[in-house]
Write a protein that holds these residues in place. Structure first.
Motif, short mmCIF file in Angstrom:
data_model
loop_
_atom_site.label_atom_id
_atom_site.label_comp_id
_atom_site.label_asym_id
_atom_site.label_seq_id
_atom_site.Cartn_x
_atom_site.Cartn_y
_atom_site.Cartn_z
N TYR A 131 14.53 -16.15 -14.10
CA TYR A 131 14.91 -16.99 -12.96
C TYR A 131 13.72 -17.37 -12.08
N VAL A 132 12.54 -16.86 -12.39
CA VAL A 132 11.38 -17.08 -11.53
C VAL A 132 10.38 -17.98 -12.26
N VAL A 133 10.06 -19.11 -11.66
CA VAL A 133 9.17 -20.09 -12.29
C VAL A 133 8.09 -20.52 -11.30
N ASP A 134 6.98 -20.98 -11.83
CA ASP A 134 5.91 -21.52 -10.98
C ASP A 134 6.48 -22.62 -10.09
N LYS A 135 6.17 -22.56 -8.83
CA LYS A 135 6.58 -23.53 -7.80
C LYS A 135 8.07 -23.47 -7.50
N GLY A 136 8.78 -22.47 -8.03
CA GLY A 136 10.19 -22.26 -7.70
C GLY A 136 10.31 -21.44 -6.43
N SER A 137 11.54 -21.25 -5.98
CA SER A 137 11.81 -20.48 -4.77
C SER A 137 12.21 -19.05 -5.12
N ILE A 138 11.80 -18.11 -4.28
CA ILE A 138 12.23 -16.72 -4.38
C ILE A 138 12.28 -16.17 -2.96
N THR A 139 13.17 -15.21 -2.76
CA THR A 139 13.28 -14.56 -1.46
C THR A 139 12.70 -13.16 -1.58
N VAL A 140 11.73 -12.83 -0.74
CA VAL A 140 11.08 -11.52 -0.72
C VAL A 140 11.31 -10.91 0.66
N ILE A 143 12.49 -13.46 3.03
CA ILE A 143 11.60 -14.58 3.35
C ILE A 143 11.63 -15.59 2.20
N SER A 144 11.95 -16.82 2.48
CA SER A 144 11.92 -17.88 1.47
C SER A 144 10.47 -18.23 1.17
N LEU A 145 10.07 -18.04 -0.09
CA LEU A 145 8.70 -18.28 -0.50
C LEU A 145 8.65 -19.13 -1.76
N THR A 146 7.53 -19.81 -1.95
CA THR A 146 7.29 -20.57 -3.17
C THR A 146 6.41 -19.75 -4.10
N VAL A 147 6.83 -19.64 -5.35
CA VAL A 147 6.09 -18.88 -6.35
C VAL A 147 4.83 -19.65 -6.72
N VAL A 148 3.68 -18.98 -6.65
CA VAL A 148 2.42 -19.58 -7.09
C VAL A 148 2.32 -19.48 -8.60
#
Length: 197
Positions: A131-140, A143-148
């Motif tokens: 479910y985690v892709v480059d430039k996708g969203s994830i909550t850590v 905190i809403s963050l963009t995956v590098v």
């Protein structure tokens, strides 16, 4: 429903264990301004129900299931926590759709400080990697963050000065646990495509 835009850096002021569950008391002057019994407040990305609110604090019960599947069990008096009230239908959606339902716990692997931002790498449970892709969203930790960059067992995010100053990620060190929630849209897409096969 939340947006992953942290409103306030709060503090745990009480932890009361009881039969495998815990009652947390959290100081958060901003989020308690309109908090009432039954309201929702996200604490490090976990949607909790307010039991009582007074004197700039609120209490919430955390059951064993939540303690087992999130990092809330590691909190102690003095721990800093990210706080967010639910989004209203009239609000702008500044982050992404966040349910407050933690999918797993990762761990800070490394921090690479920069002049203006830090790059933080976080371990990723194998069942969440799809479910985690480059430039996708994830909550850590809420905190809403963009995956590098996303890999099979980890991902990295870049933290701007505001995130470093106003959230727990400005203080977390390698080895510290963080709550993870993947983008719910990715899970629904997977389910719909799976049902077509």
């Amino acid at each position: 429903m939340f947006t992953g835009i942290v409103e306030e850096l709060g503090e745990i002021v009480g932890v009361e264990p009881s039969d495998g569950s815990v009652t947390l008391t959290v100081r958060g002057p901003l989020v308690t301004q309109d908090a009432v019994h039954g309201a929702s407040i996200a604490v490090n990305g976990v949607c909790l129900t307010v039991v009582d609110a007074k004197d700039e604090t609120f209490t919430a019960d955390v059951i064993k299931e939540t303690l087992d599947k999130s990092g809330l069990g590691a909190l102690a008096p003095g721990s800093k926590v990210n706080l967010e009230r639910p989004v209203r239908l009239s609000d702008r959606l500044g982050g992404h759709l966040v349910q407050g339902h933690v999918d797993g716990v990762g761990e800070i692997i490394s921090r690479e400080p920069g002049e203006r931002w830090d790059v933080v790498t976080v371990s990723l449970p194998s069942d969440l990697a799809r479910y985690v892709v480059d430039k996708g969203s994830i909550t850590v930790d809420g905190i809403s963050l963009t995956v590098v960059e996303a890999k099979a067992d980890r991902f990295s995010v870049a933290l701007i000065p505001t995130t470093l100053a106003l959230t727990t990620l400005g203080h977390k060190k390698p080895g510290d646990p963080v709550n993870l929630e993947v983008d719910v849209v990715a899970k629904y897409v997977e389910r719909m495509l799976g049902d077509r096969r």
